[in-house]
Enzyme design. Sequence first.
Site, PDB file in Angstrom:
ATOM      1  N   LYS A 139       0.852  -1.186   0.000  1.00  0.00           N
ATOM      2  CA  LYS A 139       0.000   0.000   0.000  1.00  0.00           C
ATOM      3  C   LYS A 139       0.886   1.233   0.000  1.00  0.00           C
ATOM      4  O   LYS A 139       1.684   1.435   0.917  1.00  0.00           O
ATOM      5  CB  LYS A 139      -0.918   0.004   1.231  1.00  0.00           C
ATOM      6  CG  LYS A 139      -1.896   1.156   1.253  1.00  0.00           C
ATOM      7  CD  LYS A 139      -2.883   1.031   2.402  1.00  0.00           C
ATOM      8  CE  LYS A 139      -3.905   2.161   2.366  1.00  0.00           C
ATOM      9  NZ  LYS A 139      -4.902   2.048   3.459  1.00  0.00           N
ATOM     10  N   ASP A 199     -14.271   5.219   9.619  1.00  0.00           N
ATOM     11  CA  ASP A 199     -14.567   5.013   8.192  1.00  0.00           C
ATOM     12  C   ASP A 199     -15.027   3.573   7.963  1.00  0.00           C
ATOM     13  O   ASP A 199     -14.635   2.916   7.001  1.00  0.00           O
ATOM     14  CB  ASP A 199     -13.324   5.332   7.353  1.00  0.00           C
ATOM     15  CG  ASP A 199     -13.676   5.558   5.886  1.00  0.00           C
ATOM     16  OD1 ASP A 199     -14.877   5.716   5.582  1.00  0.00           O
ATOM     17  OD2 ASP A 199     -12.769   5.571   5.042  1.00  0.00           O
TER      18      ASP A 199
END
Length: 491
Positions: free
Chosen positions: A121, A226
């Site tokens: 990532k 989130d």
Amino acid sequence: MKLDVNALRYLSKDDFRVLTAVEMGMRNHEIVPAELVDRIAGLKHGGTYKVLRNLLKNKLVHHDATKYDGYRLTYLGYDFLAIKTLVNRGVFASVGRQIGVGKESDIFEVATEDGTILAMKLHRLGRTSFRAVKSKRDYLRHRRSFNWLYLSRLAALKEFAFMKALGDHGFPVPTAVDCNRHCVIMSLVQGYPLVQVKELQNPDDVFDTILGLIVRLAEHGLIHCDFNEFNIMIDDDEKITVIDFPQMVSVSHRNAQMFFDRDIECIYKFFNKRFNLTSEKNEEQPGSESDDEGNSRPSFLSVKKAAGSLDKELAASGFTRKEQVEMEKFIEEDAGHDSSSDDDDDDDEVSDAVPLVSLKIDQQVRLPSKDGSDEPDSNLASRDSDVPGTFSEEHGTSCCGENGLESTPSGDNGEALLSGSQEDDDNDDDSAEDADEEEDAELTKQLNKQRKKAIAAAHGGGRRLVSSRNTYKDKGKGTMNSKIQRQACKW
């Protein structure tokens, strides 16, 4: 910027040396001067400028000559530095295809030497789709200026720390492998995002599992902030894996309840819209508390924080050091409440006895001695009250000078002694008052100086005023104007 690692195999040691020099210069410069890059890299015979042209050709650096000749790193150059470091560590050996893209990061497949597939990532803060990082994230904290590369590095470090801690506590998250700069290496999740799933065999069980994860995170002192269908992975066996952690905050955050209710509301809306869950769970009001059976919507106020708080260990956003000290103090007070109450009673008795001791000292200090002098009997006061004999001298004069009270022996002898020593007392009092007045005057002068300095620093920003070369001309003009004004006032 698209990651193309084909140019990585053709870069030499000098290229990475210059890239590292630009990175080091960006600690103090937005645009690093070319001379500073050459000085940091230390290549011979002007080789730095030749390497910079090669890096500029591959778009690893950006050239800016608006104010001066300088360079800055691009995200591709920052990617190459992170990948080179991780390859040298032996974390992975090859980079594969891109498997995901988001508003803050890109996900790629990487492979180790034995063929194990991992996920890489790369955080890319500053994209046009998400530039409100300063208001949406707390990466900056107290900083005013920021760099997107530096913010990406902070986000990667934060996500790696949260992922590793949650994995150690048994949460269904990817396994954190390694981290360098803005790059995080983790295990590859064999599943699909929940947003891509159209049907589930047991939607009720998946729904309960997801809500249980939100409540369990809150019990450990964290809120995801989130938690939606885009950050939940589900495999063929309907096992849940949670991803994306940089924005997590503590339950002590001032907006923690709002974040918790928003996560719950996102899950309710998605399952109601996608899987038509119209059971009693979705019909409950948002403010209702959850009972022991879990038949109503979870409430933030009903969550009980566990002993092992991850927000304290990871210093999550919203959990300050002041709250940590208060929490530890509260635990200590609960543990020794009975003993502390006894200590408080003892302290009250001691505090009540202190004025009596001081009064006794003041009464005994000015007792006349046998030889007719009026000197303070410090030995007697210290023997009776276990306090130094200079106590009354430090706090002022005797009780006679203040309240008009003094313990004297009865009879004419006492009056004679008092009348005989009255002049000495007056002289001593006058000298003491003069000394006190001098000390007060010095203190007031010092305080006024400090006050003037503070006012000058506040108005002038701490800078010293620099007079110009033509100050004498200005003074002359000022004097002429002042003369004219005086004459006008007289007329």
